[in-house]
Design an enzyme around this catalytic site. Structure first.
Site, PDB file in Angstrom:
ATOM      1  N   ASP A   1     -21.201  -0.912  22.849  1.00 51.10           N
ATOM      2  CA  ASP A   1     -21.348  -1.977  22.979  1.00 51.10           C
ATOM      3  C   ASP A   1     -22.747  -2.466  22.500  1.00 51.10           C
ATOM      4  O   ASP A   1     -23.947  -2.147  22.636  1.00 51.10           O
ATOM      5  CB  ASP A   1     -20.756  -2.293  24.241  1.00 51.10           C
ATOM      6  CG  ASP A   1     -20.598  -3.859  24.456  1.00 51.10           C
ATOM      7  OD1 ASP A   1     -20.559  -4.385  23.539  1.00 51.10           O
ATOM      8  OD2 ASP A   1     -20.823  -4.448  25.495  1.00 51.10           O
TER       9      ASP A   1
ATOM     10  N   LEU B   1     -17.410  21.380  19.378  1.00 50.25           N
ATOM     11  CA  LEU B   1     -17.213  19.194  19.237  1.00 50.25           C
ATOM     12  C   LEU B   1     -16.250  19.182  20.040  1.00 50.25           C
ATOM     13  O   LEU B   1     -15.228  19.101  18.485  1.00 50.25           O
ATOM     14  CB  LEU B   1     -18.155  18.759  19.474  1.00 50.25           C
ATOM     15  CG  LEU B   1     -18.365  17.480  19.627  1.00 50.25           C
ATOM     16  CD1 LEU B   1     -19.145  17.817  21.162  1.00 50.25           C
ATOM     17  CD2 LEU B   1     -19.446  16.383  19.027  1.00 50.25           C
TER      18      LEU B   1
ATOM     19  N   HIS C   1     -21.428  -3.562  12.941  1.00 49.44           N
ATOM     20  CA  HIS C   1     -20.605  -2.492  13.746  1.00 49.44           C
ATOM     21  C   HIS C   1     -20.528  -1.525  12.120  1.00 49.44           C
ATOM     22  O   HIS C   1     -20.240  -0.482  12.789  1.00 49.44           O
ATOM     23  CB  HIS C   1     -18.668  -2.951  12.990  1.00 49.44           C
ATOM     24  CG  HIS C   1     -18.432  -3.740  14.042  1.00 49.44           C
ATOM     25  ND1 HIS C   1     -19.227  -4.003  15.497  1.00 49.44           N
ATOM     26  CD2 HIS C   1     -17.599  -5.002  14.027  1.00 49.44           C
ATOM     27  CE1 HIS C   1     -18.383  -4.892  15.733  1.00 49.44           C
ATOM     28  NE2 HIS C   1     -17.391  -5.982  15.308  1.00 49.44           N
TER      29      HIS C   1
END
Ligand code: FPP
Length: 236
Positions: free
Chosen positions: A18, A129, A35
């Site tokens: 955020d 991962l 972004h």
């Protein structure tokens, strides 16, 4: 089922990324610049997760509610996601990262939905991962969809348990997050992994997502290591 043993490194870290908009506004830049910078922080978070031996990293990249943003911003985010996938997939694959997407990917249109599926297939055997991307994801919608699937599968109400219900969620083969991080100073869960976060430790930081770096990830893990997890049980 979780138990009350303590593990110093979380196996699964989930992040609510955020603050991209505020990062851009503070610099007099358009939101898309935040972004774009946020996408760079995604790479740093993946690297940090790999370096610390975290097995699952879930990133909240686009919420069901994000569709309500102006069309231009939705377009920018979709473009960034596509670009990210195309430019990073080969490297992620080479580093042993398996990609898994949760959420209503069809809402991005058939072409991107298919690209995401191909990326999942391509990386399916990677073991280092698992990167879970939450895209057009909402926790309540996921639970309702899971309930529908359970009914369609003919499960009798008396046979429904927490364990078998979880198999109908998007996250069926993914263990629950141990630690959730939210950046930008907001202290909410915002419809993220409502079922799965039942016993997660939560770590909030004021750092805006585009500024998030390996040191921040390490601070979260350090604090996590000092927490006592009880899962509702008595202290050991
Ligand atoms: C929240 O910031 C962030 C988002 C809505 C999108 C997250 C997207 C990225 C990090 C970039 C692309 C992702 C990938 C996986 C390539 P906000 O816009 O709500 O910020 P604000 O609260 O400051 O306005």
């Amino acid at each position: 089922m979780a138990d009350a043993t303590s593990h110093s490194v979380p196996s699964h870290v989930a992040i609510i990324m955020d603050g991209n908009g505020r990062w851009a506004a503070a610099r007099g830049l358009p939101r898309v610049a935040g972004h774009r910078e946020g996408a760079k922080a995604v790479r740093r978070a993946i690297e940090a997760a790999v370096n610390h031996g975290v097995h699952y990293l879930t990133l909240f990249a686009f919420s069901s509610e994000n569709w309500q943003r102006p069309a231009g911003e939705v377009q920018d985010l979709t473009f960034l996601l596509k670009h990210y996938l195309r430019s990073e997939l080969a490297e992620l694959d080479a580093e042993g990262v398996r990609l898994k997407v949760i959420g209503e990917r069809e809402r991005f249109g058939p072409a991107l939905a298919q690209e995401l599926e191909e990326a999942e297939h391509k990386t399916a055997n990677n073991k280092r991962l698992t990167l879970v991307l939450a895209l057009s994801y909402g926790g309540r919608a996921e639970i309702v969809a899971a309930a529908r699937r359970a009914i369609e599968a003919g499960i009798k109400s008396e046979d429904l348990t927490e364990q078998n219900f979880a198999n109908f969620l998007f996250t069926a083969e993914v263990p629950d997050p141990d630690l959730v991080i939210r950046t930008s100073g907001e202290q909410r869960i915002s419809n993220f992994l409502l079922w799965q976060l039942a016993y997660a430790e939560i770590w909030f930081t004021k750092v805006l997502w585009p500024d998030f770096c390996g040191r921040d990830f390490a601070s979260a893990l350090e604090e996590y290591a000092g927490r006592e997890r009880r899962f509702g049980a008595r202290p050991v």
